[in-house]
Motif scaffolding. Structure first.
Motif, short mmCIF file in Angstrom:
data_model
loop_
_atom_site.label_atom_id
_atom_site.label_comp_id
_atom_site.label_asym_id
_atom_site.label_seq_id
_atom_site.Cartn_x
_atom_site.Cartn_y
_atom_site.Cartn_z
N ALA A 161 -9.75 -14.49 13.35
CA ALA A 161 -9.65 -13.17 12.69
C ALA A 161 -11.03 -12.72 12.20
CB ALA A 161 -8.65 -13.24 11.54
N ILE A 162 -11.79 -13.67 11.65
CA ILE A 162 -13.14 -13.32 11.18
C ILE A 162 -14.02 -12.91 12.35
CG2 ILE A 162 -15.25 -14.29 10.15
CD1 ILE A 162 -13.00 -13.58 8.17
N HIS B 96 7.26 -14.16 7.55
CA HIS B 96 6.44 -13.01 7.94
C HIS B 96 5.04 -13.60 8.15
CE1 HIS B 96 4.87 -9.14 8.43
NE2 HIS B 96 5.18 -8.55 7.31
N PRO B 97 4.91 -14.33 9.26
CA PRO B 97 3.73 -15.20 9.38
C PRO B 97 2.40 -14.46 9.38
CG PRO B 97 5.01 -15.18 11.43
CD PRO B 97 5.85 -14.51 10.39
N THR B 98 2.32 -13.27 9.98
CA THR B 98 1.01 -12.60 9.95
C THR B 98 0.66 -12.15 8.54
OG1 THR B 98 2.02 -10.50 10.65
CG2 THR B 98 1.06 -11.89 12.39
N GLN B 99 1.68 -11.89 7.71
CA GLN B 99 1.40 -11.56 6.30
C GLN B 99 0.86 -12.81 5.59
OE1 GLN B 99 1.97 -8.40 4.64
NE2 GLN B 99 0.81 -9.34 2.98
N GLY B 100 1.47 -13.94 5.85
CA GLY B 100 0.97 -15.18 5.25
C GLY B 100 -0.47 -15.45 5.64
N LEU B 101 -0.78 -15.23 6.91
CA LEU B 101 -2.15 -15.46 7.39
C LEU B 101 -3.13 -14.50 6.75
CD1 LEU B 101 -1.45 -16.09 11.19
CD2 LEU B 101 -2.29 -17.78 9.52
N LEU B 102 -2.74 -13.22 6.66
CA LEU B 102 -3.70 -12.26 6.10
C LEU B 102 -3.88 -12.52 4.61
CD1 LEU B 102 -2.55 -9.49 4.38
CD2 LEU B 102 -1.39 -9.19 6.56
N VAL C 230 -4.89 -5.22 3.64
CA VAL C 230 -4.50 -4.32 4.74
C VAL C 230 -5.50 -4.44 5.89
CG1 VAL C 230 -4.15 -1.92 5.41
CG2 VAL C 230 -3.36 -2.72 3.16
N ALA C 231 -6.79 -4.41 5.55
CA ALA C 231 -7.82 -4.51 6.60
C ALA C 231 -7.70 -5.84 7.33
CB ALA C 231 -9.20 -4.35 5.98
N ASN C 232 -7.51 -6.92 6.57
CA ASN C 232 -7.37 -8.23 7.19
C ASN C 232 -6.13 -8.31 8.07
OD1 ASN C 232 -9.73 -9.37 6.26
ND2 ASN C 232 -8.81 -10.12 4.36
N GLY C 233 -5.11 -7.53 7.72
CA GLY C 233 -3.89 -7.52 8.52
C GLY C 233 -4.18 -7.19 9.98
N VAL C 234 -5.02 -6.19 10.19
CA VAL C 234 -5.36 -5.82 11.58
C VAL C 234 -6.12 -6.96 12.26
CG1 VAL C 234 -6.51 -4.14 13.07
CG2 VAL C 234 -5.36 -3.37 10.98
N HIS D 208 -4.87 5.29 1.56
CA HIS D 208 -5.79 4.17 1.43
C HIS D 208 -5.42 3.04 2.38
CE1 HIS D 208 -6.68 5.93 -2.78
NE2 HIS D 208 -7.44 6.49 -1.86
N THR D 209 -4.11 2.87 2.59
CA THR D 209 -3.67 1.87 3.56
C THR D 209 -4.19 2.21 4.95
OG1 THR D 209 -1.69 1.39 2.27
CG2 THR D 209 -1.61 0.84 4.61
N LEU D 210 -4.07 3.47 5.31
CA LEU D 210 -4.53 3.88 6.64
C LEU D 210 -6.05 3.75 6.74
CD1 LEU D 210 -2.16 6.94 7.15
CD2 LEU D 210 -2.00 4.68 8.20
N GLU D 211 -6.75 4.12 5.68
CA GLU D 211 -8.21 3.96 5.70
C GLU D 211 -8.60 2.50 5.88
OE1 GLU D 211 -10.65 6.93 3.17
OE2 GLU D 211 -8.99 6.21 1.89
N ALA D 212 -7.86 1.62 5.20
CA ALA D 212 -8.19 0.20 5.29
C ALA D 212 -8.02 -0.33 6.70
CB ALA D 212 -7.34 -0.61 4.31
N MET D 213 -7.16 0.36 7.48
CA MET D 213 -6.95 -0.04 8.88
C MET D 213 -8.05 0.51 9.79
SD MET D 213 -2.81 0.29 9.38
CE MET D 213 -1.64 -0.51 8.26
N HIS D 214 -9.02 1.20 9.21
CA HIS D 214 -10.18 1.70 9.95
C HIS D 214 -9.84 2.73 11.01
CE1 HIS D 214 -12.80 -0.98 7.92
NE2 HIS D 214 -12.14 -2.03 8.30
#
Lengths: 308, 308, 308
Positions: free
Chosen positions: A26-27, A138-144, A291-295, B95-101
């Motif tokens: 992810a990084i 909700h594994p991707t939530q856990g990861l983020l 949120v950013a890390n989620g992507v 802000h959620t959408l912004e965080a998604m870039h």
């Protein structure tokens, strides 16, 4: 060196090395995006399908952006959310989608265990990614969430993490505990009204604390959960204001935590119910980083399961 | 030389040079498409999100096509249209959408001023494009309307333009007046039942005329507005037939206008209510040119706000 | 050598050579996909729009995947399904979409003849592809069905094909009969409760048989149709169990058919109503091959109508 994942249905029992590998990936995704690469082509020509039986625009959009940034095509398969789509009908849907030669199915379903059911019944090489099933995972939530913590506090064996809210019905809390446990977190505290805590046997590695003032004391990370309003009745609390008084994170409570305690929330926020606005928007809040890390985490997972 | 736009929320007070620059850019887009270039790559790797709180398949599709023809990815973020999504919840969504870039958010909302609210609260480099807010502004509609006029009659300082219908509640009319004013239009006439006209102070540059026979007399352009049926009650007209008799554009009325008067309508048409079918489909109708220009104008706006 | 198709609204009266050409093209698409080409670029820069007035996630997704695999952009134009969108409003929608310079419109509508209406009123070079209209035609389903048969039994002049269910209201059955007739099928048997059979004059080339045991006897292909539950009332059958007893395909009935009889169904399945689960999932079932062929046939049709 761990075997490549083909599906991601839960973080439970996933080895620490696999979780760390996904976080590292992810990084790498984040860095590639930050260095001006707007779009990677590693999944060009692959097709990812969103199969959401529960509406969740945020999570669906996060997966959609992740897939597109890797060059994949995304198709939204809009199941009527009222349809139960259980039993054989679910398998027929799965097999129909497999026959159309999709590469990955991202599934959200209110029935716990649905992603594993899909894996069990899948006939082709399709990958199944769980975007939330019932109250289970909700594994991707856990990861983020652990990625966000790691960016600030990589020393998990020193960390006290408090998760507060309706843990009993929360797939987010479960995946968080699984990831935090795998990473060797020093202490995980689960806090909430007694009726909203899970059975003690489910999480022998955690401390259960019903008093939030005690639970937040000295914590390095506070993960606040969204209160589903229909759950209020199970508690003995008269209303949301009472919930906030007892379990809401405000400045005063945050002051009891360790210095620099990270404030997290999976969103969307109920401001004034589980979290005060000034805390949600304050200097210690990591909510938008989540949120950013989620992507990035979803890019990592898609890249992992779809690598040739 | 004008400064580059970063957002487009309204045409009000936009300098003439900026409007002309956008129109020129739209023509360049049209020419590029006409010369066989099916797809430009100027926005490759950029992501545009449609955030529609009111349904509008036509406008959403026009923006979606515009973005795709520039090579951008498009994500539709389907907010439940019943949700009011006001106040802080709106900012959390932003802000959620912004965080998604995301690179641009195209927003439609029934509350006037929402796009400016988003601009005020935006924290990152995201661009906000207004796809219609309340009864206040619909700037890309205003641009496509003056582009359509300019293709036939570039001499705005000679033109009499009549806008007829429910001006009071029309964001289209407002953006049209703003654009026509900026381009130096000789005379703008606003016509409709008295209850559906705006306050005179809002548009001191316009002539208010309640009799449509008078308002159409000698006009070079007639812009007919869609009548929202729930607005009938505010007028003293008994029914739609009476509305058509007094404010509908038929052949007989069109004959009162200047020779070659351009007939325009933002769509979708209520045939037989604000416009007769033979006029809508007649030789003077520019309605489908408006639709085509809509895509080019939106390409121009997206290209402008997202240029690096 | 046949003239290139510009639209595909029905298979009725289509020459055998045209149908065979489309099937050959579908096979070429399948082979290209099988040889590792995940995405062809033959339609890069073209835009295809799904205009579905009836919901059908499966068919819409199949078309969407087909278009994307050829490199086209796909836009879903979500008409409110409750809207009748009839008469002039339909043409206004058509003309609006044409003005936006789309290359193809894929239309599904509950009113028979809608695709032809669109063709008649189309003003530009747009191609119209029928994704199902009323009970009249579903030409890509007809093509994928005969493609599936041809892959196993290319000797149509030796084949007995039995279609069973609500033929009267089935666009699938009609397109199947049209395609099977064009390919010179030896015998086409139509079977179902008398109230659900069409008029004999419509299909003079077919045999009408109300007893399913007789109709399946010696058949080389059995195409089972989905029973719309609201049609039960028209029959004299008391319930679905009775329907299954008389018209459901189970193992015992399949044993009456010719050895290796192909079992087909357009989906989605009503298991235990028109088909037994063990037959649907059995060795003779071609149901998932039909789904896979659906994507290839739609690629073939899109490639054909949009070739320059």
């Amino acid at each position: 060196m761990t075997a490549r994942l083909r599906h991601l249905t839960t973080l439970e029992n996933l080895p620490r090395a696999t979780i760390e590998h996904l976080l590292d990936r992810a990084i790498a995704m984040r860095d590639a995006c930050a260095h001006g690469t707007r779009k990677l082509d590693v999944l060009a020509g692959r097709t990812v399908l969103n199969l959401f039986f529960e509406p969740s625009t945020r999570t669906r959009t996060s997966f959609e952006l992740a897939a597109r940034r890797l060059g994949a095509d995304v198709v939204n398969f809009d199941i009527g959310f009222s349809s139960t789509a259980k039993g054989e009908a679910l398998y027929d849907t799965l097999h129909t989608l497999e026959a159309m030669h999709l590469d990955a199915i991202i599934v959200r379903h209110k029935v716990s265990g649905t992603p594993e059911e899909l894996v069990r019944h899948a006939m082709s090489g399709v990958s199944v990614i769980n975007a939330g099933d019932g109250n289970r995972a909700h594994p991707t939530q856990g990861l983020l969430d652990v990625l966000t913590i790691r960016q600030h506090r990589p020393d998990f064996d020193n960390l006290v993490v408090t998760i507060c809210g309706d843990i009993r019905h929360s797939r987010v809390a479960r995946s968080d505990v699984h990831a935090l446990t795998a990473l060797g977190t020093k202490e995980i505290r689960l806090c909430g009204p007694a009726a909203l805590l899970p059975e003690a046997e489910e999480f022998p590695q955690c401390r259960f604390i019903t008093n939030f003032d005690d639970a937040i004391q000295g914590a390095d990370v506070a993960i606040m959960l969204r209160l589903q309003k229909e759950r209020m009745a199970a508690t003995e609390l008269p209303d949301e204001a009472a919930y906030f008084r007892q379990y809401g994170l405000d400045c005063k409570r945050l002051a009891r935590a360790a210095k620099g305690c990270l404030v997290m929330h999976p969103g969307p926020l109920n401001r004034g119910i589980e979290i005060a606005s000034d805390v949600a928007d304050g200097a210690q809040s990591r909510i938008l980083e989540q949120v950013a890390n989620g992507v990035f985490v979803r890019m990592a997972v898609l890249g992992e399961v779809l690598a040739r």
